[in-house]
Design an enzyme around this catalytic site. Structure first.
Site, PDB file in Angstrom:
ATOM      1  N   HIS A  75     -46.296 -12.417 -16.450  1.00 22.67           N
ATOM      2  CA  HIS A  75     -47.528 -11.955 -15.791  1.00 22.67           C
ATOM      3  C   HIS A  75     -47.930 -10.536 -16.183  1.00 22.67           C
ATOM      4  O   HIS A  75     -48.672  -9.869 -15.457  1.00 22.67           O
ATOM      5  CB  HIS A  75     -47.404 -12.035 -14.264  1.00 22.67           C
ATOM      6  CG  HIS A  75     -47.357 -13.441 -13.736  1.00 22.67           C
ATOM      7  ND1 HIS A  75     -46.811 -14.486 -14.432  1.00 22.67           N
ATOM      8  CD2 HIS A  75     -47.796 -13.986 -12.583  1.00 22.67           C
ATOM      9  CE1 HIS A  75     -46.916 -15.598 -13.723  1.00 22.67           C
ATOM     10  NE2 HIS A  75     -47.516 -15.334 -12.599  1.00 22.67           N
ATOM     11  N   HIS A 120     -51.693 -23.571  -5.824  1.00 26.00           N
ATOM     12  CA  HIS A 120     -51.929 -22.142  -6.096  1.00 26.00           C
ATOM     13  C   HIS A 120     -52.741 -22.048  -7.382  1.00 26.00           C
ATOM     14  O   HIS A 120     -52.519 -22.815  -8.312  1.00 26.00           O
ATOM     15  CB  HIS A 120     -50.563 -21.443  -6.216  1.00 26.00           C
ATOM     16  CG  HIS A 120     -50.585 -20.004  -6.588  1.00 26.00           C
ATOM     17  ND1 HIS A 120     -51.625 -19.158  -6.265  1.00 26.00           N
ATOM     18  CD2 HIS A 120     -49.678 -19.234  -7.253  1.00 26.00           C
ATOM     19  CE1 HIS A 120     -51.347 -17.939  -6.720  1.00 26.00           C
ATOM     20  NE2 HIS A 120     -50.180 -17.971  -7.329  1.00 26.00           N
ATOM     21  N   GLU A 141     -53.175 -19.418  -9.578  1.00 30.41           N
ATOM     22  CA  GLU A 141     -52.851 -18.475 -10.657  1.00 30.41           C
ATOM     23  C   GLU A 141     -52.704 -19.258 -11.969  1.00 30.41           C
ATOM     24  O   GLU A 141     -52.271 -20.422 -11.955  1.00 30.41           O
ATOM     25  CB  GLU A 141     -51.540 -17.732 -10.325  1.00 30.41           C
ATOM     26  CG  GLU A 141     -51.705 -16.230 -10.361  1.00 30.41           C
ATOM     27  CD  GLU A 141     -50.405 -15.475 -10.125  1.00 30.41           C
ATOM     28  OE1 GLU A 141     -49.573 -15.954  -9.334  1.00 30.41           O
ATOM     29  OE2 GLU A 141     -50.228 -14.406 -10.728  1.00 30.41           O
ATOM     30  N   ASP A 169     -50.693 -19.628 -14.366  1.00 25.95           N
ATOM     31  CA  ASP A 169     -49.483 -20.324 -14.815  1.00 25.95           C
ATOM     32  C   ASP A 169     -49.328 -21.684 -14.118  1.00 25.95           C
ATOM     33  O   ASP A 169     -48.531 -22.508 -14.555  1.00 25.95           O
ATOM     34  CB  ASP A 169     -48.212 -19.472 -14.640  1.00 25.95           C
ATOM     35  CG  ASP A 169     -48.094 -18.829 -13.274  1.00 25.95           C
ATOM     36  OD1 ASP A 169     -49.115 -18.698 -12.590  1.00 25.95           O
ATOM     37  OD2 ASP A 169     -46.973 -18.442 -12.903  1.00 25.95           O
ATOM     38  N   ASP A 192     -44.610 -21.176  -5.780  1.00 24.73           N
ATOM     39  CA  ASP A 192     -43.842 -20.030  -6.268  1.00 24.73           C
ATOM     40  C   ASP A 192     -42.613 -19.712  -5.410  1.00 24.73           C
ATOM     41  O   ASP A 192     -41.701 -19.017  -5.877  1.00 24.73           O
ATOM     42  CB  ASP A 192     -44.746 -18.797  -6.371  1.00 24.73           C
ATOM     43  CG  ASP A 192     -45.512 -18.777  -7.687  1.00 24.73           C
ATOM     44  OD1 ASP A 192     -44.901 -19.059  -8.734  1.00 24.73           O
ATOM     45  OD2 ASP A 192     -46.718 -18.481  -7.686  1.00 24.73           O
ATOM     46  N   TYR A 245     -36.658 -12.569  -9.154  1.00 26.38           N
ATOM     47  CA  TYR A 245     -38.018 -13.094  -8.952  1.00 26.38           C
ATOM     48  C   TYR A 245     -38.560 -12.623  -7.596  1.00 26.38           C
ATOM     49  O   TYR A 245     -39.694 -12.170  -7.477  1.00 26.38           O
ATOM     50  CB  TYR A 245     -37.983 -14.631  -9.014  1.00 26.38           C
ATOM     51  CG  TYR A 245     -39.345 -15.273  -9.010  1.00 26.38           C
ATOM     52  CD1 TYR A 245     -39.982 -15.611 -10.208  1.00 26.38           C
ATOM     53  CD2 TYR A 245     -40.018 -15.527  -7.825  1.00 26.38           C
ATOM     54  CE1 TYR A 245     -41.235 -16.193 -10.205  1.00 26.38           C
ATOM     55  CE2 TYR A 245     -41.277 -16.101  -7.815  1.00 26.38           C
ATOM     56  CZ  TYR A 245     -41.876 -16.433  -9.007  1.00 26.38           C
ATOM     57  OH  TYR A 245     -43.129 -16.993  -8.996  1.00 26.38           O
TER      58      TYR A 245
END
Lengths: 53, 398
Positions: free
Chosen positions: B24, B79, B81, B83, B165, B193
């Protein structure tokens, strides 16, 4: 009292509850929150809030 | 990697990004990462999330291997985002799903991001249940875990949660399950993470875990969107780890993170480290010239004390420390003791500036030490005693 919703994350500021995370007592109107108060969920500033319908 | 059937009719698809090191744009992924997504073959064939756009070919290939010519009926976007939703527009165009399910904030993000006009989007606030045939999918909004649009998808018949995530780790592997890999490494990468991505939203993690408990969700499989999946007893282990991470209980450990110009600040930092170590505190000495801010953060995460060091440079601090402190403050670490150290030539603002950063992060500040020019024996002694004083503060806190 008018509730305000955070446009970023959807958190609703309810004056009847205040915001204990930031030591804001119950009964504090949104307008009376300090200028540097931020959304307790996502951290956005006061200008990210709009009155809830 | 080929699709893996994780339960009868439920497939891991995903893409393994072996070469990914920059996650990211701000965090290191030393072991690569995976973008996990899932396909449930039921009366309504349902795709859960997608992968990063560059793996569009892999995704199509995986779908074809499982489905042949059968179509995708539903898509769930947990989600938005890139990725996870990187192939969403391509999926909509190619497979033309009947419906796309997402959270209320997800719909908002989807509109803003993809500017669609005619996508069949259906909003699924917490509590929404959707029958896809033999199975049901229910949705739980997890706002700010870690984006406003984040949600979990739970399948009661399979006792399976697609957690997006949450519970993820950056680890490119040929194994798919947590019980197939080294546990210590798994925990380390899961904590890394968490420290770099989920940490600021720890209060949301605690609330979400409490909600899951209240709802009495039976969980036998957890499928995060990055890294290894959890099955059986490992689910309770992963949830326990997340509780531990979110509570941010400090360990008997200190991190000294610094930058240095002519090694004076470095030597002072080393003397502080000696004082801490002699009192039995585990110390990490990390110079910003040799460590990435996300690696420092992974160590700061469970430390009881953070000592920051920089010489004064142009009436400020060195730029790598400014980078580190900006990053650290954004991640809102809690329950830390902080202290500052630095050398200076003509003006000596460094310790004052560093201390202000520590105060802004609500750390319990132990007054710092600054020294003009090259430190001598007396200064080293002072720094050593400072290390012992910080160790005492740590012990009082634990």
């Amino acid at each position: 009292m008018q509730k305000y919703v955070c446009e970023v994350c959807g958190y609703v500021y309810d004056p009847a509850q205040g915001d204990s995370d930031s030591d804001i007592p119950a009964g504090t109107k949104f307008e009376d929150l300090p200028d540097d108060w931020t959304c307790p969920v996502c951290g956005a500033g006061k200008d990210s809030f709009v009155p809830e319908d | 990697m080929r699709p893996v059937e994780i339960k009868e009719g439920v497939f891991w698809l995903g893409a393994v990004d072996w070469n990914r090191r920059n996650f990211h744009g701000y965090s290191k992924a030393h072991k690569g990462t995976t973008y996990n997504n899932f396909l449930i073959v039921d009366e309504k064939v349902t795709l859960i999330d997608t992968v990063a756009e560059e793996f569009w070919g892999t995704l199509q290939c995986n779908i074809a291997q499982v489905l042949g010519d059968r179509k995708i009926d539903y898509v769930v976007a947990n989600h938005l985002e890139p990725d996870h939703a990187g192939c969403l527009a391509k999926v909509v165009e190619k497979y033309q799903p009947e419906k796309i399910f997402t959270s209320p904030m997800g719909q908002k993000a989807m509109k803003a991001h993809f500017k669609y006009e005619d996508w069949p989007v259906e909003v699924t606030p917490t509590g929404t249940e959707l029958s896809i045939g033999k199975r049901t999918l229910s949705f739980l909004e997890t706002r700010m875990l870690h984006w406003p649009d984040s949600m979990l998808t739970y399948c009661p018949e399979e006792k399976l949660v697609f957690s997006n995530d949450a519970f993820g780790q950056n680890w490119a592997t040929s194994e798919r399950w947590a019980d197939e890999v080294d546990r210590y490494r798994l925990e380390e990468l899961m904590a890394n993470y968490y420290a770099n991505i989920v940490l600021p939203y720890s209060p949301v993690v605690l609330k979400t875990l409490a909600t899951i408990k209240e709802m009495g969700l039976e969980i036998e499989t957890i499928c995060p969107d990055h890294g290894l999946m959890f099955r059986g007893d490992d689910c309770a282990w992963a949830i326990e780890k997340y509780l531990e991470f979110a509570e941010q209980k400090p360990k008997n450990k200190a991190v000294i993170v610094y930058d240095t110009m002519w090694h004076s600040t470095e030597k002072m930092a080393e003397a502080i480290a000696c004082g801490l170590a002699d009192e039995g505190v585990s110390v990490r000495l990390m110079c910003m010239k040799n460590n990435h801010h996300s690696d420092v953060m992974a160590e700061v995460f469970d430390a009881a004390a953070v000592i920051v060091g920089s010489p004064t440079h142009n009436n400020g601090i060195l730029p790598l420390m400014a980078d580190m402190l900006t990053y650290m403050k954004g991640l809102r670490p809690q329950n830390k003791i902080g202290s500052a150290v630095g050398s200076f030539g003509w003006s000596g603002e460094c310790v004052k500036i560093l201390t202000k950063w520590l105060e802004d992060m609500n750390m319990e500040v132990v007054e710092g030490i600054k020294n003009q020019y090259v430190p001598d024996h007396e200064v080293f002694n002072k720094c050593y005693e400072q290390g012992k004083a910080i160790a005492a503060a740590i012990k009082a806190k634990l």
